[in-house]
Design a protein around this motif. Structure first.
Motif, mmCIF file in Angstrom:
data_model
loop_
_atom_site.group_PDB
_atom_site.id
_atom_site.type_symbol
_atom_site.label_atom_id
_atom_site.label_comp_id
_atom_site.label_asym_id
_atom_site.label_seq_id
_atom_site.Cartn_x
_atom_site.Cartn_y
_atom_site.Cartn_z
ATOM 1 N N LEU A 20 16.541 6.866 -44.754
ATOM 2 C CA LEU A 20 15.264 7.294 -44.280
ATOM 3 C C LEU A 20 14.544 8.240 -43.205
ATOM 4 O O LEU A 20 15.419 7.286 -42.111
ATOM 5 N N ALA A 21 14.559 9.537 -43.172
ATOM 6 C CA ALA A 21 14.431 10.059 -42.667
ATOM 7 C C ALA A 21 13.431 10.783 -42.083
ATOM 8 O O ALA A 21 12.312 11.202 -43.375
ATOM 9 N N VAL A 22 12.018 11.058 -41.429
ATOM 10 C CA VAL A 22 10.972 11.969 -41.398
ATOM 11 C C VAL A 22 11.238 13.018 -39.825
ATOM 12 O O VAL A 22 11.781 12.104 -38.731
ATOM 13 N N ILE A 97 18.142 3.825 -41.332
ATOM 14 C CA ILE A 97 19.371 3.092 -41.913
ATOM 15 C C ILE A 97 18.773 1.918 -42.723
ATOM 16 O O ILE A 97 18.317 0.816 -42.567
ATOM 17 N N LEU A 98 18.359 1.934 -44.086
ATOM 18 C CA LEU A 98 17.805 1.159 -45.052
ATOM 19 C C LEU A 98 18.551 0.020 -45.096
ATOM 20 O O LEU A 98 17.839 -1.600 -45.119
ATOM 21 N N ARG A 99 19.805 -0.515 -45.122
ATOM 22 C CA ARG A 99 20.257 -1.587 -44.833
ATOM 23 C C ARG A 99 20.353 -2.246 -43.765
ATOM 24 O O ARG A 99 20.024 -3.041 -44.219
ATOM 25 N N ASP A 100 20.638 -1.569 -42.738
ATOM 26 C CA ASP A 100 20.006 -2.513 -41.410
ATOM 27 C C ASP A 100 18.703 -2.733 -41.278
ATOM 28 O O ASP A 100 18.771 -3.769 -41.075
ATOM 29 N N TYR A 101 17.835 -2.558 -42.335
ATOM 30 C CA TYR A 101 16.228 -1.979 -42.340
ATOM 31 C C TYR A 101 15.752 -3.945 -43.263
ATOM 32 O O TYR A 101 15.585 -5.026 -43.194
ATOM 33 N N ASP A 102 16.848 -3.237 -44.405
ATOM 34 C CA ASP A 102 16.079 -4.834 -45.455
ATOM 35 C C ASP A 102 17.138 -6.072 -44.755
ATOM 36 O O ASP A 102 17.085 -7.249 -45.090
ATOM 37 N N ILE A 103 17.817 -6.190 -44.044
ATOM 38 C CA ILE A 103 18.867 -6.785 -43.457
ATOM 39 C C ILE A 103 17.952 -7.714 -42.331
ATOM 40 O O ILE A 103 17.400 -8.928 -42.301
ATOM 41 N N VAL A 104 16.992 -7.456 -41.479
ATOM 42 C CA VAL A 104 16.594 -7.106 -40.373
ATOM 43 C C VAL A 104 15.269 -7.197 -41.097
ATOM 44 O O VAL A 104 14.208 -8.807 -40.562
ATOM 45 N N ASP A 105 14.318 -6.902 -42.102
ATOM 46 C CA ASP A 105 13.320 -7.489 -42.792
ATOM 47 C C ASP A 105 13.412 -9.055 -43.832
ATOM 48 O O ASP A 105 11.893 -9.688 -43.576
ATOM 49 N N ALA A 106 14.895 -8.911 -43.996
ATOM 50 C CA ALA A 106 14.665 -10.393 -44.845
ATOM 51 C C ALA A 106 14.427 -11.144 -43.608
ATOM 52 O O ALA A 106 14.266 -12.783 -43.693
ATOM 53 N N GLU A 107 15.225 -11.365 -42.377
ATOM 54 C CA GLU A 107 15.330 -12.220 -41.615
ATOM 55 C C GLU A 107 13.836 -12.321 -40.723
ATOM 56 O O GLU A 107 13.150 -13.513 -40.202
ATOM 57 N N TYR A 108 13.080 -10.993 -40.694
ATOM 58 C CA TYR A 108 11.727 -11.362 -39.501
ATOM 59 C C TYR A 108 10.539 -10.932 -39.777
ATOM 60 O O TYR A 108 10.003 -10.260 -39.067
ATOM 61 N N MET A 110 10.048 -8.007 -40.663
ATOM 62 C CA MET A 110 9.958 -6.644 -40.083
ATOM 63 C C MET A 110 8.816 -5.377 -40.879
ATOM 64 O O MET A 110 7.420 -5.332 -40.584
ATOM 65 N N HIS A 111 8.255 -5.666 -42.378
ATOM 66 C CA HIS A 111 6.903 -4.974 -42.989
ATOM 67 C C HIS A 111 6.025 -5.662 -42.713
ATOM 68 O O HIS A 111 4.943 -4.838 -42.059
ATOM 69 N N GLU A 112 6.108 -7.053 -42.199
ATOM 70 C CA GLU A 112 4.945 -7.049 -41.916
ATOM 71 C C GLU A 112 4.173 -6.496 -40.118
ATOM 72 O O GLU A 112 2.793 -7.204 -39.866
ATOM 73 N N HIS A 113 5.033 -7.197 -39.496
ATOM 74 C CA HIS A 113 4.770 -6.437 -38.069
ATOM 75 C C HIS A 113 4.455 -5.029 -37.782
ATOM 76 O O HIS A 113 3.661 -4.371 -36.677
ATOM 77 N N TRP A 114 5.690 -4.249 -38.194
ATOM 78 C CA TRP A 114 6.521 -2.143 -38.122
ATOM 79 C C TRP A 114 6.140 -1.997 -38.901
ATOM 80 O O TRP A 114 5.795 -0.813 -39.210
ATOM 81 N N GLY A 115 5.599 -2.481 -40.483
ATOM 82 C CA GLY A 115 5.655 -1.438 -41.500
ATOM 83 C C GLY A 115 7.289 -1.632 -41.686
ATOM 84 O O GLY A 115 7.860 -1.681 -41.865
ATOM 85 N N TYR A 116 7.046 -0.789 -43.014
ATOM 86 C CA TYR A 116 7.992 -0.388 -43.992
ATOM 87 C C TYR A 116 8.337 0.821 -43.691
ATOM 88 O O TYR A 116 8.454 1.557 -42.082
ATOM 89 N N PRO A 117 9.938 1.650 -43.275
ATOM 90 C CA PRO A 117 10.733 3.073 -43.145
ATOM 91 C C PRO A 117 9.921 3.557 -42.633
ATOM 92 O O PRO A 117 10.465 4.575 -41.759
ATOM 93 N N TYR A 118 8.958 4.513 -43.784
ATOM 94 C CA TYR A 118 8.252 5.079 -43.419
ATOM 95 C C TYR A 118 7.525 5.659 -42.829
ATOM 96 O O TYR A 118 7.242 6.424 -41.965
ATOM 97 N N GLU A 119 6.914 4.615 -42.319
ATOM 98 C CA GLU A 119 5.965 4.116 -41.781
ATOM 99 C C GLU A 119 6.590 4.168 -40.562
ATOM 100 O O GLU A 119 5.431 4.698 -38.836
ATOM 101 N N ILE A 120 7.423 3.846 -39.817
ATOM 102 C CA ILE A 120 8.021 3.555 -38.500
ATOM 103 C C ILE A 120 8.443 4.600 -38.160
ATOM 104 O O ILE A 120 8.204 4.969 -37.061
ATOM 105 N N CYS A 121 9.134 5.557 -39.759
ATOM 106 C CA CYS A 121 9.421 6.720 -39.000
ATOM 107 C C CYS A 121 8.378 7.810 -38.627
ATOM 108 O O CYS A 121 8.164 8.556 -37.462
ATOM 109 N N ALA A 122 7.493 7.716 -38.870
ATOM 110 C CA ALA A 122 6.472 8.674 -39.292
ATOM 111 C C ALA A 122 5.957 8.273 -37.746
ATOM 112 O O ALA A 122 4.966 8.845 -37.257
ATOM 113 N N LYS A 123 5.376 6.727 -37.444
ATOM 114 C CA LYS A 123 5.374 6.577 -36.219
ATOM 115 C C LYS A 123 5.373 7.229 -34.724
ATOM 116 O O LYS A 123 5.413 7.135 -33.994
#
Length: 143
Positions: A20-22, A97-108, A110-123
């Motif tokens: 996902l890219a912005v 890279i969505l696969r990498d995001y999903d791996i990190v998100d499952a462990e940590y 990520m979406h609760e602290h940094w947001g979802y991929p679009y939010e991360i890119c937009a920020k």
């Protein structure tokens, strides 16, 4: 003189893609006005009816560009890139890279602290715009 700028961005990719890219650009308002007319003129001069969608352009086996030669493609891309280079003061982009995001998100979570991929890119692109503006127009007010 007070600098008045604007930034425009678009997202690409998502659930059915690997990334996902912005991406987009920032420039002064007058250059954005010129950009739009120059962009449309470049499309029309190359036989393209606006709007232009890169995803259609890259699908060479079907769609409106299926019969285009390599020379036609190069001519259009050159005209559009020239438009960007002449009118946009700074480009900015970010991708996840969505696969990498999903791996990190499952462990940590990520979406609760940094947001979802679009939010991360937009920020990230907003930080790039802010940093660029501070470097080139430090006295201009920010929103």
């Amino acid at each position: 003189m007070l600098w008045q700028g604007a930034a425009y961005f678009d997202g690409s990719g998502g659930d059915d893609h690997c990334v996902l890219a912005v991406a987009g650009g920032v420039s002064d308002v007058d250059k954005w006005i010129d950009f739009e007319s120059t962009w449309i003129a470049a499309l029309i001069a190359n036989g393209v009816t606006p709007p232009f969608h890169m995803k259609e352009f890259t699908r060479s086996k079907d769609g409106p560009y299926a019969g285009w030669t390599n020379a036609q493609r190069v001519r259009l891309m050159t005209a559009l890139i020239d438009c960007i280079l002449n009118q946009i003061e700074q480009t900015c982009s970010s991708a996840v890279i969505l696969r990498d995001y999903d791996i990190v998100d499952a462990e940590y979570q990520m979406h609760e602290h940094w947001g979802y991929p679009y939010e991360i890119c937009a920020k990230q692109v907003l930080h790039q715009v802010k940093d660029w503006k501070l470097e080139h127009y430090p006295d201009a007010p920010s929103i």
